[in-house]
Design a protein around this motif. Structure first.
Motif, short mmCIF file in Angstrom:
data_model
loop_
_atom_site.label_atom_id
_atom_site.label_comp_id
_atom_site.label_asym_id
_atom_site.label_seq_id
_atom_site.Cartn_x
_atom_site.Cartn_y
_atom_site.Cartn_z
N VAL A 263 39.17 53.75 34.53
CA VAL A 263 39.98 54.81 35.12
C VAL A 263 40.97 54.26 36.14
CG1 VAL A 263 39.87 56.80 36.70
CG2 VAL A 263 38.35 56.70 34.72
N LEU A 264 40.50 53.33 36.96
CA LEU A 264 41.36 52.77 38.00
C LEU A 264 42.52 51.97 37.42
CD1 LEU A 264 38.70 51.75 40.68
CD2 LEU A 264 40.47 53.52 40.89
N GLN A 265 42.36 51.47 36.19
CA GLN A 265 43.50 50.79 35.55
C GLN A 265 44.69 51.74 35.47
OE1 GLN A 265 44.03 50.43 31.30
NE2 GLN A 265 44.02 48.20 31.44
N GLN A 266 44.44 53.00 35.19
CA GLN A 266 45.52 53.98 35.07
C GLN A 266 46.03 54.43 36.43
OE1 GLN A 266 46.97 54.72 32.12
NE2 GLN A 266 45.59 53.07 31.51
N ARG A 319 37.79 36.25 35.23
CA ARG A 319 38.31 37.62 35.22
C ARG A 319 38.60 38.13 36.63
NH1 ARG A 319 37.11 35.06 30.62
NH2 ARG A 319 35.89 36.24 29.09
N LYS A 320 37.64 37.93 37.55
CA LYS A 320 37.76 38.48 38.90
C LYS A 320 38.92 37.87 39.70
CE LYS A 320 33.90 39.61 41.05
NZ LYS A 320 32.52 39.69 41.56
N PRO A 321 39.12 36.56 39.68
CA PRO A 321 40.26 35.99 40.41
C PRO A 321 41.61 36.57 39.96
CG PRO A 321 38.72 34.25 39.86
CD PRO A 321 38.25 35.49 39.14
N LEU A 322 41.76 36.81 38.65
CA LEU A 322 43.01 37.39 38.17
C LEU A 322 43.22 38.80 38.70
CD1 LEU A 322 43.50 36.28 34.44
CD2 LEU A 322 44.52 35.34 36.50
N ILE A 323 42.13 39.57 38.80
CA ILE A 323 42.25 40.92 39.36
C ILE A 323 42.70 40.87 40.81
CG2 ILE A 323 40.96 42.98 40.06
CD1 ILE A 323 39.34 42.79 37.52
N TYR A 324 42.13 39.94 41.60
CA TYR A 324 42.51 39.82 43.01
C TYR A 324 43.98 39.43 43.16
CZ TYR A 324 37.42 39.70 43.80
OH TYR A 324 36.09 39.98 43.82
N ILE A 325 44.39 38.43 42.38
CA ILE A 325 45.79 37.98 42.45
C ILE A 325 46.74 39.11 42.05
CG2 ILE A 325 47.50 36.40 41.43
CD1 ILE A 325 45.12 34.39 41.07
N GLY A 326 46.40 39.79 40.95
CA GLY A 326 47.24 40.87 40.47
C GLY A 326 47.32 42.03 41.45
N ALA A 327 46.19 42.34 42.11
CA ALA A 327 46.17 43.45 43.06
C ALA A 327 47.13 43.19 44.23
CB ALA A 327 44.76 43.67 43.59
N ILE A 358 55.07 45.21 37.70
CA ILE A 358 54.81 45.06 36.27
C ILE A 358 54.22 43.68 35.97
CG2 ILE A 358 55.95 44.80 34.02
CD1 ILE A 358 55.64 47.66 34.78
N ALA A 359 54.81 42.62 36.55
CA ALA A 359 54.32 41.26 36.32
C ALA A 359 52.88 41.12 36.79
CB ALA A 359 55.22 40.26 37.06
N SER A 360 52.57 41.67 37.95
CA SER A 360 51.22 41.55 38.52
C SER A 360 50.20 42.32 37.69
CB SER A 360 51.22 42.06 39.96
OG SER A 360 52.14 41.33 40.75
N PHE A 361 50.58 43.50 37.22
CA PHE A 361 49.69 44.27 36.35
C PHE A 361 49.44 43.52 35.05
CE2 PHE A 361 48.79 47.22 32.92
CZ PHE A 361 47.80 48.03 33.46
N ALA A 362 50.51 42.93 34.50
CA ALA A 362 50.42 42.26 33.20
C ALA A 362 49.51 41.04 33.24
CB ALA A 362 51.82 41.85 32.73
N LEU A 363 49.39 40.38 34.39
CA LEU A 363 48.52 39.20 34.44
C LEU A 363 47.12 39.55 34.96
CD1 LEU A 363 48.08 37.98 37.57
CD2 LEU A 363 50.45 37.31 37.26
N SER A 364 46.88 40.83 35.25
CA SER A 364 45.57 41.18 35.81
C SER A 364 44.96 42.42 35.15
CB SER A 364 45.68 41.39 37.32
OG SER A 364 46.57 42.45 37.63
N MET A 365 45.20 43.59 35.71
CA MET A 365 44.52 44.81 35.25
C MET A 365 44.83 45.17 33.81
SD MET A 365 42.42 45.96 37.49
CE MET A 365 42.14 47.69 37.06
N ILE A 428 49.06 52.61 45.72
CA ILE A 428 48.60 51.46 46.52
C ILE A 428 47.16 51.67 46.99
CG2 ILE A 428 48.88 50.29 48.75
CD1 ILE A 428 51.92 50.49 48.32
N VAL A 429 46.82 52.90 47.38
CA VAL A 429 45.46 53.20 47.83
C VAL A 429 44.46 52.92 46.71
CG1 VAL A 429 43.89 55.04 48.57
CG2 VAL A 429 46.21 54.92 49.52
N PHE A 430 44.79 53.32 45.50
CA PHE A 430 43.89 53.08 44.37
C PHE A 430 43.77 51.60 44.04
CE2 PHE A 430 44.82 57.62 43.44
CZ PHE A 430 43.52 58.08 43.40
N ILE A 431 44.83 50.85 44.22
CA ILE A 431 44.77 49.40 43.96
C ILE A 431 43.82 48.72 44.95
CG2 ILE A 431 46.11 47.25 43.92
CD1 ILE A 431 48.54 49.02 43.06
#
Length: 461
Positions: A263-266, A319-327, A358-365, A428-431
């Motif tokens: 859900v948070l991806q959206q 997986r987790k490091p990419l989420i942190y970087i992307g966030a 867009i770039a950050s989302f594409a490499l993470s979430m 931003i709050v959801f991220i």
């Protein structure tokens, strides 16, 4: 044909489900700019036309679990390909029958059901056939196909739109944009008949010999025998043949964690940017109508490039490091956009903010959520659990797509305090919530077999 080539071919064919996911959800972006004028839609009706397909996605994701369990991943995908084709053809029918928004919405919902079925079955199928050391990369092919679908459809709508006058686009050009989807949907349908069934689904159905034959083609004899034994042990350990209790504490916990992440991806706002990119570029960023579709191609190109970055780093970094970087990147991107809107200094920094997001989302979430959803659920509950998580994702997608144009046009958002920036600060709050959830509850699955990941949940009881 060697094992690696066979694996890549069936992964590529399956990933076409992602391309159609991207194409079908992206075609509305270019088309809605003209069909909204054609039907003279207000903000609420525009949200309904765009979001109607998402209701179909929700229904498709809900039925995908039972369909996948009964008929398997392969035949579920064939069903989705048929629905894609019907939707693509039918969306142009208002030019034949009396013009009606309702008729268009009906066929958009049909396509949405196809997306819902494919969005669950395609990444799950890839995860079930891929070796553990490259599973992240293989599943990321699905996300890559989604963004290729977005990129291709933006090119298609750009060239269709530019080949016609604005009057022609408003009259019938948007219908041609929908019909262009028939090419990839028919190709997907034909190629699916040449892919094997999922070996894990076959094992669940007690067809061990057939499952082993497919695993040998994919992994070779030695690894295939080891994997079939792990699968059988996993299925035996899952209550030793007893029917799964979906209301047990551990099962509910796993499903809740996966569903929340889904859900948070959206709620990052990705599809608000993708679906309503034309409106954002024209209204919020001040681009002229002649630049709108060209800006969309730039957006889709950035999405594509950084999905490649994710593909080649997800099994290396995890997986987790990419989420942190992307966030971090997504927050920076929306801060740049939000602050420039708030300060009424819209310009190149605003566009840069959109592209950074867009770039950050594409490499993470974008890719990582699909990787995690396809691998984090135990064998016996994977179909049902992933169906719930994906259905919830589509419900969230619908909420965002319906509410975004209304919030954008609201008096609060357009008042002197926010100046059109409110939605981006909400995202931003959801991220930030995503970072907290990932740190506390999401396991690192890099390099682990699906059966090893299942043991992680058993240990955490």
């Amino acid at each position: 044909m060697n094992n690696k080539t066979f694996l890549l071919l069936i992964t590529a064919v399956t990933a076409l489900g992602g391309l159609l996911f991207g194409y079908d959800t992206g075609v509305i972006n270019g088309a809605q700019f003209y069909l909204s004028k054609h039907f003279d839609l207000d903000s609420a009706m525009k949200g309904w036309v765009v979001g109607s397909a998402l209701l179909g996605c929700l229904v498709g994701a809900i039925i995908a679990g039972p369909v996948s369990i009964k008929f398997g991943r392969k035949y579920s995908l064939i069903m989705s390909a048929v629905l894609f084709s019907i939707s693509a053809y039918g969306s142009g029918l208002p030019s034949i029958f009396p013009e009606s928004v309702s008729l268009l919405v009906f066929f958009r919902i049909i396509g949405g059901i196809g997306i819902g079925i494919a969005s669950m079955n395609a990444p799950m199928y890839i995860a079930e056939i891929a070796p553990s050391n490259i599973r992240g990369k293989m599943v990321t092919y699905y996300q890559l196909a989604i963004v290729i679908g977005f990129f291709v459809v933006f090119l298609a709508t750009y060239f269709i739109g530019n080949s016609l006058t604005e009057t022609q686009n408003i009259a019938f050009g948007w219908k041609r944009m929908f019909w262009s989807e028939l090419i990839p949907s028919c190709l997907f349908l034909i190629l699916l008949f040449f892919v094997p069934k999922s070996p894990r689904w076959l094992a669940i159905k007690g067809k061990d010999e057939e499952a082993l034959t497919i695993l040998i083609k994919i992994h070779g004899s030695e690894k295939a025998n080891k994997e079939i034994n792990e699968i059988k042990d996993s299925l035996k350990a899952s209550n030793d043949g007893v029917k799964v209790n979906y209301f047990s504490k551990i099962v509910i916990g796993i499903i809740v964690i996966g569903t929340t992440l889904s859900v948070l991806q959206q709620f990052t706002g990705i599809n608000a940017v993708l679906y309503y990119g034309a409106d954002i570029f024209e209204k919020a960023l001040g681009f002229g109508k002649e630049d709108v579709l060209a800006q969309q191609i730039l957006l889709a190109f950035v999405n594509l490039i950084f999905t490649f970055v994710a593909m080649f780093t997800v099994d290396k970094f995890g997986r987790k490091p990419l989420i942190y970087i992307g966030a971090i990147g997504m927050i920076v991107g929306f801060l740049l956009l939000g602050i420039t809107l708030q300060q009424q200094s819209v310009g190149i920094i605003s566009l840069l903010g959109v592209l950074i997001f867009i770039a950050s989302f594409a490499l993470s979430m974008g890719p990582v959520v699909w990787v995690l959803l396809s691998e984090m659920f135990p064998n016996k509950i994977r179909s049902v659990a992933m169906s719930i998580a994906v259905a919830a994702q589509w419900a969230a997608n619908y909420v965002v797509s319906q509410s975004f144009p209304i919030v954008m046009d609201s008096n609060v958002n357009n008042g002197v305090i926010w100046n059109g920036s409110l939605p981006y600060f909400i995202f931003i709050v959801f991220i930030i919530i995503i970072v907290v959830l990932t740190y506390k509850y999401i396991p690192e699955t890099k390099g682990k077999s699906l059966e090893e990941i299942e043991k992680y949940w058993n240990k955490s009881k």
